[in-house]
Motif scaffolding. Structure first.
Motif, mmCIF file in Angstrom:
data_model
loop_
_atom_site.group_PDB
_atom_site.id
_atom_site.type_symbol
_atom_site.label_atom_id
_atom_site.label_comp_id
_atom_site.label_asym_id
_atom_site.label_seq_id
_atom_site.Cartn_x
_atom_site.Cartn_y
_atom_site.Cartn_z
ATOM 1 N N HIS A 201 0.858 -1.198 0.000
ATOM 2 C CA HIS A 201 0.000 0.000 0.000
ATOM 3 C C HIS A 201 0.887 1.238 0.000
ATOM 4 O O HIS A 201 2.094 1.153 0.267
ATOM 5 C CB HIS A 201 -0.904 0.007 1.241
ATOM 6 N N GLN A 202 0.283 2.376 -0.279
ATOM 7 C CA GLN A 202 0.959 3.671 -0.122
ATOM 8 C C GLN A 202 0.389 4.356 1.104
ATOM 9 O O GLN A 202 -0.800 4.219 1.388
ATOM 10 C CB GLN A 202 0.678 4.571 -1.330
ATOM 11 N N ASP A 203 1.213 5.120 1.813
ATOM 12 C CA ASP A 203 0.702 5.974 2.893
ATOM 13 C C ASP A 203 0.320 7.292 2.239
ATOM 14 O O ASP A 203 1.190 8.137 1.985
ATOM 15 C CB ASP A 203 1.791 6.214 3.952
ATOM 16 N N LYS A 204 -0.970 7.458 1.967
ATOM 17 C CA LYS A 204 -1.347 8.672 1.234
ATOM 18 C C LYS A 204 -2.603 9.335 1.777
ATOM 19 O O LYS A 204 -3.274 10.081 1.069
ATOM 20 C CB LYS A 204 -1.476 8.375 -0.257
ATOM 21 N N ARG B 25 3.145 15.913 2.912
ATOM 22 C CA ARG B 25 3.966 14.892 2.242
ATOM 23 C C ARG B 25 5.429 15.287 2.144
ATOM 24 O O ARG B 25 6.235 14.526 1.608
ATOM 25 C CB ARG B 25 3.414 14.623 0.847
ATOM 26 N N GLU C 134 6.344 3.992 -6.931
ATOM 27 C CA GLU C 134 5.027 4.613 -6.788
ATOM 28 C C GLU C 134 3.919 3.874 -7.535
ATOM 29 O O GLU C 134 2.783 4.339 -7.562
ATOM 30 C CB GLU C 134 5.081 6.077 -7.233
ATOM 31 N N ARG D 45 2.030 0.023 -8.059
ATOM 32 C CA ARG D 45 1.876 -1.254 -7.369
ATOM 33 C C ARG D 45 2.617 -2.392 -8.085
ATOM 34 O O ARG D 45 3.083 -3.332 -7.470
ATOM 35 C CB ARG D 45 0.381 -1.583 -7.272
ATOM 36 N N LEU E 43 5.886 8.227 -1.325
ATOM 37 C CA LEU E 43 4.688 7.490 -1.742
ATOM 38 C C LEU E 43 5.016 6.088 -2.254
ATOM 39 O O LEU E 43 4.260 5.490 -3.021
ATOM 40 C CB LEU E 43 3.923 8.287 -2.802
ATOM 41 N N ALA E 44 6.141 5.569 -1.820
ATOM 42 C CA ALA E 44 6.534 4.213 -2.239
ATOM 43 C C ALA E 44 5.549 3.170 -1.711
ATOM 44 O O ALA E 44 5.127 3.233 -0.548
ATOM 45 C CB ALA E 44 7.937 3.897 -1.710
ATOM 46 N N TYR E 45 5.214 2.228 -2.565
ATOM 47 C CA TYR E 45 4.413 1.076 -2.103
ATOM 48 C C TYR E 45 5.262 0.254 -1.139
ATOM 49 O O TYR E 45 6.447 0.030 -1.366
ATOM 50 C CB TYR E 45 3.994 0.208 -3.288
ATOM 51 N N HIS E 46 4.630 -0.220 -0.077
ATOM 52 C CA HIS E 46 5.348 -1.028 0.910
ATOM 53 C C HIS E 46 4.362 -1.913 1.652
ATOM 54 O O HIS E 46 3.152 -1.657 1.646
ATOM 55 C CB HIS E 46 6.106 -0.118 1.898
#
Ligand code: SIN
Ligand code: FE2
Length: 197
Positions: A113-116, A121, A141, A143, A166-169
């Motif tokens: 997921h992204q923390d958005k 930011r 950024e 998926r 905004l990296a997916y993790h």
């Protein structure tokens, strides 16, 4: 990876126990609960709580930040001083407004997921691991892009910001029994974020 920093064993075993004590003292006032996914109401495999002026919550209506615990209705406890000091030392941003607390018992995971849900930011996301080892995955950024796996261990600190904000993790899995720190076993992750400017 650009924008991603990792401090192995930033907390000594003794400091980990001190931090855990502060966390569990707060949890007595803001107990772990199990959030559900927006829409389908599927329960998370992690249990969560929050510290600080704003807490991140998820329920059938969606993801959001709110000032009160969804079960008790009470304000979240304060962020432990040791975590504010850590942020001060490495984040180069105004103070965090949320410390999300994730409890992973055996079998728990967290999908990519992204923390958005934050509008602030320019501040990084800072995460502290306590307890069992976790297989953490981080990518770009999108998926579908390539990801890197790393094992996060008790006392490690990970920060992602700037081009990686905004990296997916996510957490593929934990390794049950790899640490004896957490009563009842498992892993606690503390994620510090600034929510709004
Ligand atoms: C999260 O992204 O909310 C948690 C990451 C972690 O548990 O390390
Ligand atoms: Fe996250």
């Amino acid at each position: 990876m650009p924008g991603v920093s990792l401090w192995r064993a930033r907390y000594s075993p003794q400091e980990q126990r001190g931090l855990l004590d502060a966390v569990l003292a707060n949890i007595a006032h803001a107990p772990f609960y199990r959030p559900v996914m927006p829409g389908n109401a599927k329960p998370f495999s992690v249990e969560e709580s929050n510290f600080g002026p704003l807490g991140w919550v998820s329920d059938q209506a969606g993801y959001r930040y709110q000032a009160t615990h969804p079960v008790t209705g009470k304000a979240w406890p304060a962020i432990p001083q040791a975590l504010l000091d850590l942020w001060d030392a490495i984040a180069d941003a105004p103070p965090p407004q949320c410390c999300l607390v994730n409890l992973y018992r055996e079998g728990a995971r967290m999908g990519l997921h992204q923390d958005k849900d934050e509008t602030a930011r320019t501040a990084p996301v800072l995460s502290v691991s306590l307890g069992d080892d976790a297989i953490f995955r981080i990518g770009g950024e999108t998926r579908r892009g390539p990801t890197k796996r790393l094992t996060l261990q008790s006392g490690d600190v990970l920060m992602f910001g700037g081009v990686a904000r905004l990296a997916y993790h996510g957490i593929d899995r934990i390794k049950p029994g790899s640490s004896t720190l957490i009563p009842g076993g498992g892993r606690i992750n503390l994620t510090l974020r600034r929510v709004k400017d």
